[in-house]
Design an enzyme around this catalytic site. Sequence first.
Site, PDB file in Angstrom:
ATOM      1  N   CYS A 101      -7.766  -3.695 -14.163  1.00  0.00           N
ATOM      2  CA  CYS A 101      -8.170  -5.100 -14.171  1.00  0.00           C
ATOM      3  C   CYS A 101      -9.377  -5.257 -13.247  1.00  0.00           C
ATOM      4  O   CYS A 101      -9.578  -4.446 -12.339  1.00  0.00           O
ATOM      5  CB  CYS A 101      -7.030  -5.976 -13.677  1.00  0.00           C
ATOM      6  SG  CYS A 101      -6.479  -5.507 -12.018  1.00  0.00           S
ATOM      7  N   CYS A 125     -13.898  -3.869 -10.231  1.00  0.00           N
ATOM      8  CA  CYS A 125     -12.966  -2.749 -10.017  1.00  0.00           C
ATOM      9  C   CYS A 125     -12.942  -1.774 -11.183  1.00  0.00           C
ATOM     10  O   CYS A 125     -12.363  -0.694 -11.070  1.00  0.00           O
ATOM     11  CB  CYS A 125     -11.559  -3.275  -9.785  1.00  0.00           C
ATOM     12  SG  CYS A 125     -11.488  -4.241  -8.294  1.00  0.00           S
ATOM     13  N   HIS A 145      -7.473   0.936  -2.366  1.00  0.00           N
ATOM     14  CA  HIS A 145      -8.296   0.542  -3.511  1.00  0.00           C
ATOM     15  C   HIS A 145      -9.730   0.226  -3.081  1.00  0.00           C
ATOM     16  O   HIS A 145     -10.078  -0.932  -2.884  1.00  0.00           O
ATOM     17  CB  HIS A 145      -7.620  -0.672  -4.183  1.00  0.00           C
ATOM     18  CG  HIS A 145      -8.405  -1.298  -5.275  1.00  0.00           C
ATOM     19  ND1 HIS A 145      -9.134  -0.571  -6.199  1.00  0.00           N
ATOM     20  CD2 HIS A 145      -8.587  -2.613  -5.608  1.00  0.00           C
ATOM     21  CE1 HIS A 145      -9.722  -1.408  -7.034  1.00  0.00           C
ATOM     22  NE2 HIS A 145      -9.408  -2.642  -6.691  1.00  0.00           N
TER      23      HIS A 145
HETATM   24  C1  LIG Z   1     -11.692  -6.177  -7.266  1.00  0.00           C
HETATM   25  C2  LIG Z   1     -11.324  -6.252  -8.701  1.00  0.00           C
HETATM   26  O1  LIG Z   1     -12.258  -6.303  -9.536  1.00  0.00           O
HETATM   27  C3  LIG Z   1      -9.898  -6.289  -9.176  1.00  0.00           C
HETATM   28  C4  LIG Z   1      -8.795  -5.982  -8.210  1.00  0.00           C
HETATM   29  O2  LIG Z   1      -8.414  -4.876  -7.992  1.00  0.00           O
HETATM   30  S1  LIG Z   1      -8.084  -7.294  -7.430  1.00  0.00           S
HETATM   31  C5  LIG Z   1      -7.563  -6.645  -5.858  1.00  0.00           C
HETATM   32  C6  LIG Z   1      -8.655  -6.774  -4.873  1.00  0.00           C
HETATM   33  N1  LIG Z   1      -8.155  -6.520  -3.544  1.00  0.00           N
HETATM   34  C7  LIG Z   1      -7.832  -7.494  -2.697  1.00  0.00           C
HETATM   35  O3  LIG Z   1      -7.933  -8.664  -3.012  1.00  0.00           O
HETATM   36  C8  LIG Z   1      -7.364  -7.044  -1.343  1.00  0.00           C
HETATM   37  C9  LIG Z   1      -6.169  -7.806  -0.965  1.00  0.00           C
HETATM   38  N2  LIG Z   1      -5.686  -7.412   0.356  1.00  0.00           N
HETATM   39  C10 LIG Z   1      -5.961  -8.111   1.487  1.00  0.00           C
HETATM   40  O4  LIG Z   1      -6.717  -9.074   1.480  1.00  0.00           O
HETATM   41  C11 LIG Z   1      -5.278  -7.669   2.754  1.00  0.00           C
HETATM   42  O5  LIG Z   1      -5.043  -6.286   2.724  1.00  0.00           O
HETATM   43  C12 LIG Z   1      -3.921  -8.421   2.950  1.00  0.00           C
HETATM   44  C13 LIG Z   1      -4.207  -9.915   3.151  1.00  0.00           C
HETATM   45  C14 LIG Z   1      -2.979  -8.246   1.752  1.00  0.00           C
HETATM   46  C15 LIG Z   1      -3.153  -7.870   4.158  1.00  0.00           C
HETATM   47  O6  LIG Z   1      -3.992  -7.887   5.239  1.00  0.00           O
HETATM   48  P1  LIG Z   1      -3.434  -7.618   6.723  1.00  0.00           P
HETATM   49  O7  LIG Z   1      -2.624  -8.786   7.171  1.00  0.00           O
HETATM   50  O8  LIG Z   1      -4.586  -7.170   7.550  1.00  0.00           O
HETATM   51  O9  LIG Z   1      -2.417  -6.435   6.461  1.00  0.00           O
HETATM   52  P2  LIG Z   1      -1.811  -5.379   7.452  1.00  0.00           P
HETATM   53  O10 LIG Z   1      -2.057  -5.741   8.872  1.00  0.00           O
HETATM   54  O11 LIG Z   1      -2.240  -4.047   7.008  1.00  0.00           O
HETATM   55  O12 LIG Z   1      -0.295  -5.514   7.116  1.00  0.00           O
HETATM   56  C16 LIG Z   1       0.492  -6.575   7.587  1.00  0.00           C
HETATM   57  C17 LIG Z   1       1.822  -6.008   8.046  1.00  0.00           C
HETATM   58  O13 LIG Z   1       2.467  -5.425   6.916  1.00  0.00           O
HETATM   59  C18 LIG Z   1       2.875  -4.099   7.230  1.00  0.00           C
HETATM   60  N3  LIG Z   1       2.842  -3.305   6.010  1.00  0.00           N
HETATM   61  C19 LIG Z   1       1.862  -3.277   5.060  1.00  0.00           C
HETATM   62  N4  LIG Z   1       2.209  -2.437   4.078  1.00  0.00           N
HETATM   63  C20 LIG Z   1       3.411  -1.937   4.387  1.00  0.00           C
HETATM   64  C21 LIG Z   1       4.282  -1.001   3.763  1.00  0.00           C
HETATM   65  N5  LIG Z   1       3.984  -0.433   2.595  1.00  0.00           N
HETATM   66  N6  LIG Z   1       5.453  -0.720   4.370  1.00  0.00           N
HETATM   67  C22 LIG Z   1       5.781  -1.292   5.536  1.00  0.00           C
HETATM   68  N7  LIG Z   1       4.997  -2.171   6.187  1.00  0.00           N
HETATM   69  C23 LIG Z   1       3.828  -2.487   5.610  1.00  0.00           C
HETATM   70  C24 LIG Z   1       1.860  -3.657   8.264  1.00  0.00           C
HETATM   71  O14 LIG Z   1       2.342  -2.585   9.063  1.00  0.00           O
HETATM   72  C25 LIG Z   1       1.656  -4.894   9.076  1.00  0.00           C
HETATM   73  O15 LIG Z   1       2.732  -5.008   9.987  1.00  0.00           O
HETATM   74  P3  LIG Z   1       2.469  -5.497  11.504  1.00  0.00           P
HETATM   75  O16 LIG Z   1       1.951  -6.906  11.360  1.00  0.00           O
HETATM   76  O17 LIG Z   1       3.801  -5.367  12.124  1.00  0.00           O
HETATM   77  O18 LIG Z   1       1.423  -4.561  12.052  1.00  0.00           O
END
Ligand SMILES: CC(=O)CC(=O)SCCNC(=O)CCNC(=O)[C@H](O)C(C)(C)COP(=O)(O)OP(=O)(O)OC[C@H]1O[C@@H](n2cnc3c(N)ncnc32)[C@H](O)[C@@H]1OP(=O)(O)O
Length: 447
Positions: A425, A97, A390
């Site tokens: 990070c 990242c 991201h």
């Molecule tokens: C890579 C590097 O080197 C370093 C880094 O940055 S580390 C970070 C790397 N990134 C990650 O690991 C990604 C992590 N994220 C994920 O794996 C997935 O997005 C997650 C598991 C967190 C969620 O996945 P998901 O279940 O498909 O999410 P999604 O369907 O969008 O949301 C679930 C619910 O929350 C709700 N929701 C999400 N954000 C919301 C918000 N801000 N406000 C209101 N509701 C929200 C959605 O509307 C959804 O509701 P419904 O089930 O009613 O439709």
Amino acid sequence: MPSAAQSPGVRKAVVIGGNRIPFARSGGAYTKSSNQDMLTAALDGLIARFGLQGERIGEVAAGAVLKHSRDFNLTREAVLGSALSAETPSYDLQQACATGLETVLGLANKIKLGQIDSAVAGGVDSASDAPIAVSEGLREVLLDLNRAKTLPARLKILARLRPKDIAPDAPGTGEPRTGLSMGEHQALTTAQWKITREAQDELAYASHRNLAAAYERGFFDDLLTPYRGLSRDSNLRADTSLEKLASLKPVFGKSLGAAATMTAGNSTPLTDGAATVLLGSEEWADERGLPKLATVVDGEAAAVDFVHGKDGLLMAPAFAVPRLLARNGLTLGDIDFFEIHEAFAGTVLSTLAAWEDEDFGRDRLGLSGAFGAVDRGKLNVNGSSLAAGHPFAATGGRIVASLAKMLHERGTVDGRPARGLVSICAAGGQGVVAILEAYPSAEGEQV
Ligand SMILES: CC(=O)CC(=O)SCCNC(=O)CCNC(=O)[C@H](O)C(C)(C)COP(=O)(O)OP(=O)(O)OC[C@H]1O[C@@H](n2cnc3c(N)ncnc32)[C@H](O)[C@@H]1OP(=O)(O)O
């Protein structure tokens, strides 16, 4: 007197501007776009904005975390597909990242040393078009088939295939050495630093609110080129609320039971997108009448031993920032804008908690006490990754371009150039951080 380009001395590397395409939640608007498509689009938007058609740029460096094998020369191919001169050299770089920020720092150093006069830094990622590899068994069979000369030999090789060999090997966000996803790692760190669900949801809410306000005031008008029907980051929820965020179920750290606090709302979503940043020497920018928004002052990288549980996976910036500030004779109080990448709300809050902790300051940073507190009014004031999304390697370019513009808008603070800190990070327990300063518009003058 040697020309600036030949001078062995250090000169300034300035951020001229940036361009990105809006970020899209994976599986959405950019499902049919490849990394190369998106990087070329971000690059062409930058070229159009600054009139660089046909120019030979000193160097272009970009990268992607999730890359197909055919993308071995991704950045070069994007340059060849863009309006830049085909004589522009380019290369790929990858530091998870932190890729986008690392390209900025490396190219800025080359400009400072007079090796190049101009550069484009950037990054791209697509979680929608993630590379799917074949299993080890199928790979061996395919390679042997390629070498086999007769039909019986080919049939004999094919007979080795078992049903399990057909299953694809899809990339995940898992750390190879622990098998835990980045979310699971962060859940342990979030619990270790006793970060509450409320604090995480408040940070996520502020990210959406600040990003929405920045769009409303036109902040992104000269930072972004619409792409595939999107003119705003599709993850942005201007209508989210603390109540909605509080209603979401935990998705990481379920083994922690009631202590699980990380939800889809306070974690970044899987995202597609690309970002680019134009850098140059002062002379190069002046010759073309281009703006000089900020200077790239210095950068630092750190790594932590998360494998043996010494520190949390995403805590490396907690070490890199104190080293960077000390080298530059600065403290947290000297920073006007903090751009701390929101991999997860818990990541930002754990880092801030560590800096405020006396024991961490003494035992881990070797200081006489706590490192210090970040003024929350200066943190991610135009939103960050929780709202924008991201696309891993693109995040550094997004942050640097936005911060440079913020510093230019602020101009000076107490008679000195406004100062910003970038902190990102990265997977593998690493972190890259940097200091940018507003480019002085005129002696002591407020922009
Ligand atoms: C890579 C590097 O080197 C370093 C880094 O940055 S580390 C970070 C790397 N990134 C990650 O690991 C990604 C992590 N994220 C994920 O794996 C997935 O997005 C997650 C598991 C967190 C969620 O996945 P998901 O279940 O498909 O999410 P999604 O369907 O969008 O949301 C679930 C619910 O929350 C709700 N929701 C999400 N954000 C919301 C918000 N801000 N406000 C209101 N509701 C929200 C959605 O509307 C959804 O509701 P419904 O089930 O009613 O439709």
